[in-house]
Enzyme design. Structure first.
Site: not given
Lengths: 117, 128, 253
Positions: C151, C154
């Site tokens: 990811c 984040c």
């Protein structure tokens, strides 16, 4: 996805196999379209369904009507000019419909692309 | 315990937002692992509880938005749960669940209690 | 949303690691405490800092956590009991749980099909409820494709199945490099994917959390689910490892 989203009869603009281009407009506030994909062309791998708009949820808005979310597949060599792996390597990202536009069928790899470095 | 003031310069960042790091170069990956501290587990737990549909105090998207508004130096130099507890604080104030004054008073009380129990306490100022 | 560490912070973190001699498994559920009444001190709190834990000064962030928890409980937004229960729940989620699911998918093709099409129903069959925060998607490794999850924006991770992610997954270095140099990252993790097998990176940019269904290794015919599950590590389900039957193949680190 909740029942409310499912009940909405929004039609997906794109289907699996469609070539799409990621918009490169400036983001206003919260944005889930990564910088490194802006302006690049990929192919819809899957239509993932309807999800509330994160750009509005981030500001305590309901984020409705829900947006269609797409799994978009890119060739790594199309995204990164210096990609050192095999040509078959790919990357997929989940992109919301407002960030996609129709693109011509992916061109041969020799076509030059705007660098996003 | 002030972090040293290294200037963290990101090459090729261009016009990216601070959290949008795909393709940048941050060097080798540190693979060491450790358990979370209890306070970090509590932050995690409170976040998940606050996101619950019945409560929906705020969504995770709002937490991300607050974190993305941190300046680059702060973003690069704080740990994961440090980012999230600060975002939780800001959103609870934004949503008027608690006030700044209440938070500051509660922090002083928690710090005083810790010191009475023999635990030293570092500086309490966390940027808003 | 991870950060790099200054040397000072790394020193504090190291102290924390040394101070902890065991997992935070206090059996919270067995405490009969009810925290609706006023406490001047923490002795009744099952989560009060214990002597060997949290060695080193309390940072402002830790104080903030205590302050927010105190205020949220006072205002009736949360209770200490439900915070404790949520910690217990997260502690119960781990790679072992994910491995159980993978092993079941390996032995039962219909379960595998359900896992790929309707994962909530499949997880419910093995008694797992992942709650409300996110949706999952299982991506299958094949002879042609090796998947790896990241990811970049984040640190989205299927933690309601696999538990809290490792620090490296949340690090700027992993988030930034895995998209542009996945094969290099995999080599750092001791995994060399042959050139004829495609490496496919999944960037979890929306609310789907991805889990890799690794390929069942050859030589495991007739194995029980328990034996198979023992082959599946957390990193196999992130894509930074592959299950191996004999000695693990490692590139020189």
């Amino acid at each position: 996805m909740n029942a409310m989203d499912q009940a909405q009869r929004t039609h997906a603009r794109f289907s699996a196999g469609d070539a799409v281009k990621i918009d490169d407009r400036p983001a206003l506030g919260h944005c889930r379209t990564p910088w490194y994909l802006r302006g690049h062309v990929g192919v819809v791998a899957e239509v993932l369904g309807k999800f509330r708009d994160p750009e509005r949820l981030a500001y305590h808005r309901p984020g409705l009507p829900a947006l269609i979310l797409y799994k978009v597949r890119f060739r790594q060599k199309d995204i990164w000019p210096q990609y050192s792996g095999p040509a078959a390597d790919t990357l997929e990202a989940d992109i919301y419909e407002p960030w996609l536009a129709a693109a011509p069928t992916p061109a041969p790899r020799s076509r030059k692309r705007k660098s996003k470095a | 315990m002030t972090p040293e003031r290294k200037t963290l310069v990101r090459d090729d960042a261009g016009g990216r937002a601070v959290h949008d790091v795909g393709g940048l170069d941050f060097g080798p990956i540190d693979r060491s692992e450790h358990d979370l501290a209890l306070w970090e587990k509590r932050v995690d737990a409170m976040m998940i509880l606050l996101f619950a549909p019945g409560r929906a105090t705020f969504r995770v998207d709002a937490m991300r938005r607050v974190i993305e508004d941190y300046g680059q130096q702060c973003y690069d130099r704080t740990e994961y749960y440090e980012k999230w507890v600060r975002a939780m604080r800001n959103l609870l104030v934004e949503q008027e669940v608690v006030s700044r004054a209440e938070i500051e008073a509660a922090m002083r009380a928690v710090a005083d209690e810790a010191r009475r129990n023999g635990r030293p306490v570092g500086p309490l100022d966390i940027p808003w | 949303m991870a950060g790099g560490r200054s040397d000072a912070r790394a020193a504090v973190a190291q102290t924390k690691v040394q101070g902890m001699t065991h997992d935070h498994d206090h059996g919270h559920g067995s405490h009969g405490h009810d925290h609706d009444h006023d406490h001047d001190h923490d002795h009744g709190d099952p989560h009060a800092p214990q002597k060997d834990h949290d060695a080193g000064p309390m940072t402002g962030y830790e104080v903030l956590e205590g302050a927010l928890r105190r205020l949220l409980v006072e205002k009736g937004v949360l209770t200490e009991k439900e915070i404790a229960a949520q910690i217990d729940l997260m502690d119960s989620r781990s790679a072992a749980l994910g491995a159980k699911v993978i092993a079941r998918a390996w032995v039962d093709p219909r379960f595998k099909a359900r896992l790929l099409q309707d994962y909530r129903a499949a997880l419910a069959e093995v008694g797992i409820d992942i709650g409300h925060v996110a949706e999952f998607k299982v991506v299958e490794n094949t002879a042609d494709v090796h998947n790896v999850i990241v990811c970049t924006l984040c640190s989205c991770y299927p933690k309601m199945l696999l538990g809290i992610p490792p620090a490296w997954y949340k690090s700027l270095a992993y988030r930034s490099r895995t998209v542009i140099d996945p094969r290099g990252v995999l080599v750092e993790f001791g995994v060399k994917i042959p050139a004829k097998q495609q490496v496919r990176v999944h960037d979890s940019t929306a609310d789907l959390r991805y889990i890799v269904l690794p390929a069942r290794p050859a030589g495991t015919e007739g194995w029980s689910e328990e034996q198979l599950a023992a082959l599946v590590t957390r990193d196999c389900m992130i894509g930074t490892a592959v299950p191996a039957v004999a000695a693990r193949e490692t590139a020189s680190a």
